[in-house]
Design a protein around this motif. Structure first.
Motif, PDB file in Angstrom:
ATOM      1  N   ILE A 148     -14.072  61.209 -26.982  1.00 33.27           N
ATOM      2  CA  ILE A 148     -13.334  60.022 -26.536  1.00 33.27           C
ATOM      3  C   ILE A 148     -14.252  58.814 -26.648  1.00 33.27           C
ATOM      4  O   ILE A 148     -15.370  58.819 -26.119  1.00 33.27           O
ATOM      5  CB  ILE A 148     -12.862  60.194 -25.077  1.00 33.27           C
ATOM      6  CG1 ILE A 148     -12.017  61.472 -24.949  1.00 33.27           C
ATOM      7  CG2 ILE A 148     -12.067  58.979 -24.609  1.00 33.27           C
ATOM      8  CD1 ILE A 148     -11.934  62.028 -23.556  1.00 33.27           C
ATOM      9  N   LYS A 149     -13.754  57.767 -27.336  1.00 32.65           N
ATOM     10  CA  LYS A 149     -14.579  56.579 -27.568  1.00 32.65           C
ATOM     11  C   LYS A 149     -13.772  55.325 -27.272  1.00 32.65           C
ATOM     12  O   LYS A 149     -12.581  55.254 -27.598  1.00 32.65           O
ATOM     13  CB  LYS A 149     -15.076  56.546 -29.020  1.00 32.65           C
ATOM     14  CG  LYS A 149     -15.908  57.745 -29.418  1.00 32.65           C
ATOM     15  CD  LYS A 149     -16.254  57.730 -30.903  1.00 32.65           C
ATOM     16  CE  LYS A 149     -17.226  56.616 -31.226  1.00 32.65           C
ATOM     17  NZ  LYS A 149     -17.657  56.658 -32.659  1.00 32.65           N
ATOM     18  N   GLY A 150     -14.398  54.333 -26.640  1.00 33.53           N
ATOM     19  CA  GLY A 150     -13.719  53.076 -26.370  1.00 33.53           C
ATOM     20  C   GLY A 150     -14.461  52.245 -25.334  1.00 33.53           C
ATOM     21  O   GLY A 150     -15.619  52.517 -25.006  1.00 33.53           O
ATOM     22  N   THR A 151     -13.787  51.233 -24.821  1.00 36.81           N
ATOM     23  CA  THR A 151     -14.341  50.356 -23.796  1.00 36.81           C
ATOM     24  C   THR A 151     -13.340  50.238 -22.650  1.00 36.81           C
ATOM     25  O   THR A 151     -12.160  49.973 -22.881  1.00 36.81           O
ATOM     26  CB  THR A 151     -14.630  48.945 -24.357  1.00 36.81           C
ATOM     27  OG1 THR A 151     -15.567  49.062 -25.435  1.00 36.81           O
ATOM     28  CG2 THR A 151     -15.214  48.038 -23.287  1.00 36.81           C
ATOM     29  N   LYS A 152     -13.794  50.442 -21.433  1.00 27.75           N
ATOM     30  CA  LYS A 152     -12.952  50.321 -20.242  1.00 27.75           C
ATOM     31  C   LYS A 152     -13.602  49.340 -19.261  1.00 27.75           C
ATOM     32  O   LYS A 152     -14.834  49.226 -19.202  1.00 27.75           O
ATOM     33  CB  LYS A 152     -12.799  51.682 -19.547  1.00 27.75           C
ATOM     34  CG  LYS A 152     -12.136  52.763 -20.394  1.00 27.75           C
ATOM     35  CD  LYS A 152     -10.660  52.508 -20.603  1.00 27.75           C
ATOM     36  CE  LYS A 152      -9.996  53.704 -21.277  1.00 27.75           C
ATOM     37  NZ  LYS A 152      -8.548  53.455 -21.514  1.00 27.75           N
ATOM     38  N   HIS A 153     -12.758  48.641 -18.494  1.00 26.30           N
ATOM     39  CA  HIS A 153     -13.326  47.775 -17.468  1.00 26.30           C
ATOM     40  C   HIS A 153     -12.419  47.710 -16.242  1.00 26.30           C
ATOM     41  O   HIS A 153     -11.319  48.236 -16.230  1.00 26.30           O
ATOM     42  CB  HIS A 153     -13.639  46.383 -18.031  1.00 26.30           C
ATOM     43  CG  HIS A 153     -12.451  45.476 -18.192  1.00 26.30           C
ATOM     44  ND1 HIS A 153     -12.561  44.110 -18.242  1.00 26.30           N
ATOM     45  CD2 HIS A 153     -11.122  45.734 -18.335  1.00 26.30           C
ATOM     46  CE1 HIS A 153     -11.380  43.557 -18.408  1.00 26.30           C
ATOM     47  NE2 HIS A 153     -10.491  44.510 -18.452  1.00 26.30           N
ATOM     48  N   TRP A 154     -12.935  47.066 -15.206  1.00 25.93           N
ATOM     49  CA  TRP A 154     -12.254  46.926 -13.911  1.00 25.93           C
ATOM     50  C   TRP A 154     -11.848  48.273 -13.305  1.00 25.93           C
ATOM     51  O   TRP A 154     -10.834  48.385 -12.630  1.00 25.93           O
ATOM     52  CB  TRP A 154     -11.034  46.011 -14.016  1.00 25.93           C
ATOM     53  CG  TRP A 154     -11.403  44.564 -14.009  1.00 25.93           C
ATOM     54  CD1 TRP A 154     -11.173  43.666 -15.011  1.00 25.93           C
ATOM     55  CD2 TRP A 154     -12.065  43.835 -12.969  1.00 25.93           C
ATOM     56  NE1 TRP A 154     -11.667  42.420 -14.662  1.00 25.93           N
ATOM     57  CE2 TRP A 154     -12.223  42.489 -13.418  1.00 25.93           C
ATOM     58  CE3 TRP A 154     -12.572  44.170 -11.709  1.00 25.93           C
ATOM     59  CZ2 TRP A 154     -12.840  41.504 -12.655  1.00 25.93           C
ATOM     60  CZ3 TRP A 154     -13.193  43.191 -10.945  1.00 25.93           C
ATOM     61  CH2 TRP A 154     -13.315  41.876 -11.418  1.00 25.93           C
ATOM     62  N   ALA A 155     -12.645  49.289 -13.575  1.00 22.05           N
ATOM     63  CA  ALA A 155     -12.414  50.579 -12.914  1.00 22.05           C
ATOM     64  C   ALA A 155     -13.200  50.603 -11.615  1.00 22.05           C
ATOM     65  O   ALA A 155     -14.431  50.480 -11.627  1.00 22.05           O
ATOM     66  CB  ALA A 155     -12.853  51.727 -13.817  1.00 22.05           C
ATOM     67  N   GLY A 156     -12.506  50.701 -10.483  1.00 19.63           N
ATOM     68  CA  GLY A 156     -13.182  50.760  -9.198  1.00 19.63           C
ATOM     69  C   GLY A 156     -14.138  51.936  -9.139  1.00 19.63           C
ATOM     70  O   GLY A 156     -13.801  53.034  -9.590  1.00 19.63           O
ATOM     71  N   LEU A 157     -15.337  51.726  -8.619  1.00 20.81           N
ATOM     72  CA  LEU A 157     -16.421  52.705  -8.525  1.00 20.81           C
ATOM     73  C   LEU A 157     -17.204  52.820  -9.834  1.00 20.81           C
ATOM     74  O   LEU A 157     -17.846  53.835 -10.114  1.00 20.81           O
ATOM     75  CB  LEU A 157     -15.906  54.087  -8.106  1.00 20.81           C
ATOM     76  CG  LEU A 157     -15.108  54.132  -6.813  1.00 20.81           C
ATOM     77  CD1 LEU A 157     -14.595  55.541  -6.545  1.00 20.81           C
ATOM     78  CD2 LEU A 157     -15.950  53.640  -5.635  1.00 20.81           C
ATOM     79  N   THR A 158     -17.163  51.757 -10.657  1.00 23.92           N
ATOM     80  CA  THR A 158     -17.948  51.725 -11.890  1.00 23.92           C
ATOM     81  C   THR A 158     -19.411  52.034 -11.594  1.00 23.92           C
ATOM     82  O   THR A 158     -20.017  51.424 -10.710  1.00 23.92           O
ATOM     83  CB  THR A 158     -17.837  50.340 -12.563  1.00 23.92           C
ATOM     84  OG1 THR A 158     -16.513  50.169 -13.072  1.00 23.92           O
ATOM     85  CG2 THR A 158     -18.824  50.204 -13.705  1.00 23.92           C
ATOM     86  N   GLY A 159     -19.963  52.985 -12.321  1.00 22.52           N
ATOM     87  CA  GLY A 159     -21.367  53.357 -12.144  1.00 22.52           C
ATOM     88  C   GLY A 159     -21.644  54.150 -10.891  1.00 22.52           C
ATOM     89  O   GLY A 159     -22.791  54.542 -10.648  1.00 22.52           O
ATOM     90  N   MET A 160     -20.619  54.408 -10.102  1.00 20.41           N
ATOM     91  CA  MET A 160     -20.798  55.082  -8.808  1.00 20.41           C
ATOM     92  C   MET A 160     -20.077  56.422  -8.760  1.00 20.41           C
ATOM     93  O   MET A 160     -20.523  57.353  -8.084  1.00 20.41           O
ATOM     94  CB  MET A 160     -20.281  54.169  -7.697  1.00 20.41           C
ATOM     95  CG  MET A 160     -20.479  54.676  -6.285  1.00 20.41           C
ATOM     96  SD  MET A 160     -19.846  53.461  -5.090  1.00 20.41           S
ATOM     97  CE  MET A 160     -20.117  54.327  -3.548  1.00 20.41           C
ATOM     98  N   ALA A 161     -18.954  56.546  -9.449  1.00 18.81           N
ATOM     99  CA  ALA A 161     -18.155  57.772  -9.402  1.00 18.81           C
ATOM    100  C   ALA A 161     -18.874  58.917 -10.104  1.00 18.81           C
ATOM    101  O   ALA A 161     -19.597  58.715 -11.088  1.00 18.81           O
ATOM    102  CB  ALA A 161     -16.794  57.539 -10.043  1.00 18.81           C
ATOM    103  N   ASP A 162     -18.655  60.124  -9.593  1.00 23.38           N
ATOM    104  CA  ASP A 162     -19.240  61.326 -10.194  1.00 23.38           C
ATOM    105  C   ASP A 162     -18.318  61.928 -11.252  1.00 23.38           C
ATOM    106  O   ASP A 162     -18.772  62.692 -12.112  1.00 23.38           O
ATOM    107  CB  ASP A 162     -19.504  62.366  -9.105  1.00 23.38           C
ATOM    108  CG  ASP A 162     -20.410  61.813  -8.021  1.00 23.38           C
ATOM    109  OD1 ASP A 162     -21.624  61.740  -8.257  1.00 23.38           O
ATOM    110  OD2 ASP A 162     -19.885  61.422  -6.946  1.00 23.38           O
TER     111      ASP A 162
END
Length: 499
Positions: A148-162
């Motif tokens: 899976i390849k692409g760009t996502k943003h405004w996802a709550g818990l960016t860099g924090m979710a496991d």
């Protein structure tokens, strides 16, 4: 679980009150981004996310009423915390319960309950916000592994979710993206998600947001399996989440109401308590109405939306609940700020913080303007199917508005224009959304809820709907002046007149 749900909720309530009652924690929550590790562990050690998890995996059972109660308890002390729990529950754990393989379910649930792990959802892309069906993130499959390849943003818990529930579109042999959407469970221990930028979000400091470069590999055992199409599965996921917004709204609205009432009773202006001023009473009655209507929404969702129900076709109810309750949340915060005055206009005060924290709820998971338009479009579609043209005739027989419609027979008794402009669709959707909410409130009253609160809520909703229908019928005629810079300087007119 060591505790039953009621024991858990009592301990959870006390734990949050202790954490968020100190001046230090208030400062941390309002002015520092993220959440301290110690605070996070104190909260998660009680396994609040178990409220979303079936009992065979160590959860409380996945009962909707219990999930909403946990969200309510969270949002009374911290709206960002409640959103964190809501993202995990409605946008990650519940979809896994309904669509994931046994291997994926058991592995994820074990780490969530026993290791304080969290999950989020990635749908939104920089160029495709509300137009999610045109997402460009793609997936290909080879030997049972999806890339899976692409760009996502405004996802709550960016860099924090496991974990991430990742959405993407398949690629055919010619390199074209398919119309349907796939959902994949990604374990961040496997790498492949690079946070390119963290956003300075205006509010909700506890939750990190940002822009992510995605290049991941997911085993076929961790692909969600829709009962029909991926788009239908996404509708079920989003509608279920919107139907549970009242859980987050409930504690928040009660907090706004409690803060406002206590402040107005204790504050004296002009020799008397603020509580005695008529305009203040008007604001307080509105806050109590919002609390009551949200209670009715919680009652509806708890009764009608068990975990196993597919909500893909509950668009009107889901869109009405999400848009109306989030409008109420922002109105309530604005009212509290108005009542508290200058003292409330601080980011570390409950009023000021609530204004900025509640505002994005009207935007994410479907902008309210769009949802109101979709409410009207849903009604018009049903009317065409039933060959009805009179709005009252339809709403008086529709299950979710039949009792409420009788309060507005005169206002609704007209032939609908199926080709009305977008702004009219939005206005009509606002009125219908509140009518659906009024129906829930009438149902709640019949079940024994406080009669005075019910009557107050009904009066407030009637005022709101009547004002909206007046605007729908007689307003909304303004237009955009494209050449607005021509002859539009008041100062130049002063110069001309002075000659």
């Amino acid at each position: 679980m060591k505790l039953n749900f009621q024991e858990f909720i009592n301990e959870y309530k006390n734990r949050l009150a202790d954490i968020f009652s100190t001046e230090e924690e208030k400062h941390e929550e309002s002015l520092v981004r993220g959440i301290k590790a110690d605070t996070y562990n104190q909260i998660m050690d009680l396994s609040p996310l178990a409220a979303f998890i079936p009992s065979q995996y160590g959860g409380f059972g996945g009962h909707t009423a219990e999930a909403l109660k946990m969200l309510e308890t969270s949002s009374y002390e911290s709206l960002p915390l409640s959103l964190m729990m809501g993202i995990n529950g409605a946008l990650f754990l519940q979809p896994i319960a309904n669509y994931a393989s046994e291997e994926a379910r058991s592995g994820v649930y074990d780490r969530v309950i026993n290791a304080n792990k969290m999950g989020g959802l990635m749908i939104t892309e920089p160029d495709y916000g509300s137009d999610a069906l045109k997402m460009q993130t793609s997936f290909t499959e080879e030997n049972g592994v999806y890339r899976i390849k692409g760009t996502k943003h405004w996802a709550g818990l960016t860099g924090m979710a496991d974990y991430w529930l990742m959405t993407a579109r398949g690629v055919d042999s010619k390199g074209n993206l398919s119309r349907d959407i796939g959902f994949f469970i990604h374990d961040t221990r496997n790498g492949g998600i690079d946070v390119k930028e963290y956003y300075n979000n205006l509010g909700l400091y506890m939750l990190p947001y940002g822009r992510n470069h995605v290049d991941i590999k997911v085993d076929e055992s961790h692909k969600l399996n829709p009962s029909s199409t991926g788009i239908t599965m996404m509708l079920d996921l989003l509608h279920r989440s919107r139907l549970q917004f009242p859980g987050m709204g409930m504690g928040f609205l009660k907090r706004m109401m409690d803060e406002a009432v206590n402040h107005c009773k204790d504050r004296f202006v002009g020799g008397q308590s603020l509580f005695n001023y008529d305009q203040v009473k008007n604001r307080l009655s509105e806050l109590q109405a919002y609390f009551t209507v949200c209670s009715a929404m919680c009652n509806f969702t708890s009764t009608n939306v068990p975990l196993e129900r597919n909500t893909a076709k509950m668009d009107l109810e889901a869109n009405a609940i999400k848009s109306v309750v989030t409008d109420y949340m922002q109105r309530a915060a604005q009212s509290l700020l108005q009542l508290t005055g200058a003292k409330g206009y601080r980011l570390d005060h409950i009023a000021g913080r609530s204004v900025v924290d509640s505002r994005p709820f009207q935007i994410f998971e479907g902008s309210n303007d769009i949802l109101y338009q979709q409410i009207s479009e849903s009604v018009l579609k049903m009317m065409r199917k039933m060959k009805r043209t009179n709005l009252y005739d339809f709403l008086s027989t529709y299950e979710s508005t039949s009792k409420a419609a009788d309060y507005f027979k005169e206002a609704l008794n007209f032939e609908i224009n199926a080709k009305m402009p977008q702004r009219k669709l939005v206005d009509l959707g606002k009125a219908i959304g509140r009518m659906v909410s009024m129906e829930f409130t009438l149902d709640l009253g019949e079940q024994g809820f406080n009669k005075e609160l019910i009557q107050n809520a009904l009066k407030n909703i009637q005022d709101d709907i009547n004002a909206t229908m007046c605007l729908f019928k007689h307003g909304g005629e303004g237009d955009v002046v494209e050449d607005y810079q021509i002859d539009s300087s008041w100062f130049n007119l002063q110069l001309v007149n002075a000659r």
